[in-house]
Write a protein that holds these residues in place. Sequence first.
Motif, PDB file in Angstrom:
ATOM      1  N   GLN A 146       0.829  -1.203   0.000  1.00 44.86           N
ATOM      2  CA  GLN A 146       0.000   0.000   0.000  1.00 44.86           C
ATOM      3  C   GLN A 146       0.868   1.260   0.000  1.00 44.86           C
ATOM      4  O   GLN A 146       0.592   2.228  -0.710  1.00 44.86           O
ATOM      5  N   ALA A 150       1.701   4.892  -2.718  1.00 43.13           N
ATOM      6  CA  ALA A 150       1.504   6.282  -2.300  1.00 43.13           C
ATOM      7  C   ALA A 150       2.508   7.199  -3.005  1.00 43.13           C
ATOM      8  O   ALA A 150       3.494   6.744  -3.588  1.00 43.13           O
ATOM      9  N   SER A 155       1.206  11.754   5.603  1.00 43.44           N
ATOM     10  CA  SER A 155      -0.153  11.231   5.674  1.00 43.44           C
ATOM     11  C   SER A 155      -1.042  12.167   6.493  1.00 43.44           C
ATOM     12  O   SER A 155      -0.584  13.182   7.024  1.00 43.44           O
ATOM     13  N   VAL A 160      -4.768   6.926   8.788  1.00 48.31           N
ATOM     14  CA  VAL A 160      -5.129   6.339   7.497  1.00 48.31           C
ATOM     15  C   VAL A 160      -6.627   6.036   7.483  1.00 48.31           C
ATOM     16  O   VAL A 160      -7.134   5.401   8.422  1.00 48.31           O
ATOM     17  N   HIS A 351       1.745  12.744  12.257  1.00 51.15           N
ATOM     18  CA  HIS A 351       0.920  11.543  12.176  1.00 51.15           C
ATOM     19  C   HIS A 351       1.706  10.321  12.628  1.00 51.15           C
ATOM     20  O   HIS A 351       2.946  10.323  12.675  1.00 51.15           O
ATOM     21  N   THR A 354       2.715   5.219   8.982  1.00 50.94           N
ATOM     22  CA  THR A 354       1.647   4.588   8.212  1.00 50.94           C
ATOM     23  C   THR A 354       1.839   3.086   8.034  1.00 50.94           C
ATOM     24  O   THR A 354       0.861   2.370   7.777  1.00 50.94           O
ATOM     25  N   GLN A 357      -0.111   1.339  10.635  1.00 53.69           N
ATOM     26  CA  GLN A 357      -1.525   1.664  10.434  1.00 53.69           C
ATOM     27  C   GLN A 357      -2.143   0.789   9.349  1.00 53.69           C
ATOM     28  O   GLN A 357      -3.219   0.216   9.527  1.00 53.69           O
ATOM     29  N   TRP A 358      -1.473   0.686   8.199  1.00 56.05           N
ATOM     30  CA  TRP A 358      -1.970  -0.167   7.131  1.00 56.05           C
ATOM     31  C   TRP A 358      -2.028  -1.624   7.584  1.00 56.05           C
ATOM     32  O   TRP A 358      -2.979  -2.352   7.264  1.00 56.05           O
TER      33      TRP A 358
END
Length: 477
Positions: A146, A150, A155, A160, A351, A354, A357-358
Amino acid sequence: MELHIVIHGRKDLANQVYEQLRESIESGRLAPGVQLPPSRLLAAQLGLSRKTISDTYSRLTYENYLVGKIGSGTFVNHLTAPTQRRQSAPVLASQKRIDAWQNLSLPLRHPTREGTLRHDFIGGATAKTQFPLDDWRRCTQHALRQMAQARGFYSQPEGVPELRKAIAGHIAFARGVNCVADDVVVCNGAQQALDLIARVLIEPGCTVAMEDPGYAPARLLFAAQGATVASVPVDDEGIRVECIPEDSHLIYVTPSHQMPLGMPMSLARRQALLDKARRIGAIIIEDDYDSEFRYEGRPTDSLQSMDGFGVVAYVGTFSKTLLPELRLGYAVLPATLREAVIQARQVTDWHTSTLPQWALAKFIGDGLLNRHIRRCHGIYAGRRDRILARLAGDLSPWMYAIPCTAGFHMAVMFKHPIDVALLVALMRKVDIGLYPLTGFYHHVPVRNGLIMGFGAIETLDIDPALDRLRDVLTQIA
C-alpha cells in the motif's frame, strides 16, 4: 554520506584533519568500529591531496586511534575509550521546569530487557508468545504494498482512512461505541490521545478531576500541562461524582475496569457523571484500556454509548490486545473537539507511522484481531482463575482480591499490616516482580496492597511464583 571535517584556509592542513579526527574519536562522535572513508575519497571530498589524508591516518594508527584491516579499510580502534565531554553548567531561565520534569516519579515504567525478572506480575503488559507473528507479518507485507502506491507525501494527522474505518467498526461491535470513521483519530498509544486532548482543553491553573487512586501517568501528564489535578475518591461503584469540583474542565475516568482497583462503574454512577459533566461544561475522558477481556457477568455499556450530550472523549489502545511496542491507540472525539485535536496532532508530530496503520487495518479487516482476542481470552481467564484460587486457598491468611470482571490485572489487598516495600524487595531477590499500589494514590489514604497483572506471566509460572510468595509471607508476617 560525508565525514564531517571543516578545513580553514590553506595552512597546516594535515594537522587540521588530525586534530578534528582525534577529537571526534575521543569524544565518542566516531564510535569504536566505525569505518572511515578511504583516503582517496576523503581527499576528494575535502579538496586535499591523498598524501595528506594518508599521513593523517598513519599518525592516528600509530597512536592507536585507528586500526587498518587489510582488504577492508580503516576503522576506529575498539581500544580507544571516549572521554567525557565537559560543559559548564549554565543558569537557565527555565530551570524550575527542567527540575520538575527530571523529578517526576513514574511508577508504571516498564523494565529494560536486562532488568526483566523470571516471574513478573507487572500490569499493563502481555506475553509476546501470544502475539500472532505470522499473521502480522502478512499484514505488514500488505502494508508495504500500500505504501509503495503512495506518492511519498506526509499522511493525514487523523490517521489512514482504512484504519479509522476498521477501528470504528471494531469498537462499535465489541464495545457498543457510537461512532463513524470520521470521529476516530489514530494516535501513538492511548497516552498520546490523552496528551492531545489535554493540550486542547487545559490551560495553566484550570481544574482536572480524576480518580484517586488512579492512573498515575495521566495525573502527571495533566499536571505537566499546567492543570490543578483534583483527586476524587472512588468507592465500590466508581468515582464519587458529588466530590468532583464544580470548576472542572476535564474529568478522567476508567469506568469499565477502574485503574488500579478493578471494579466497574455502576450504571447509576455513569449517568450521574454524564449529567454533572453536561451541567458544568466539562469533557469526560473515558479510558477503556483493556475491557475487551471480560470473564463474568453481562457486558457493560461504554460511557460514550450513553452520552447524549457530546461530552465524552473515548480513548482506547491496542497495546493490551496486541503489543505495547506497536504504540497504536486512538481517540473517538465529540464534534466539539475533533478538529482542534487534529490540528494539535499535526502541530506536535504530524501523524503515526503509516506502515503499522496499514498493517493493523488489514489485521482488523481480515478478522484476525477478533480471533486473537478470543484465543487470548481463554488464556487470561485461566491465569486469573488460578490466581484467585490461590488467594482463596493457601494465600488467604494474608491476602484477598477486590472483585473485578475484566482486564488482565487485579488489585490484591493485605488483611493485616505488612511492610510491602520489604516484601517487594525480598521477592525480587528470588526473581519475582510484585508491584505495590502506593504509586497510584495521591491524596486519599493509601490502602496496603498490590496490583497483580497476569498478562505477561506464563500460566505455568504462576504456581511456582505464588509458592515463593507464600513462603516469604510466612517468614515476614
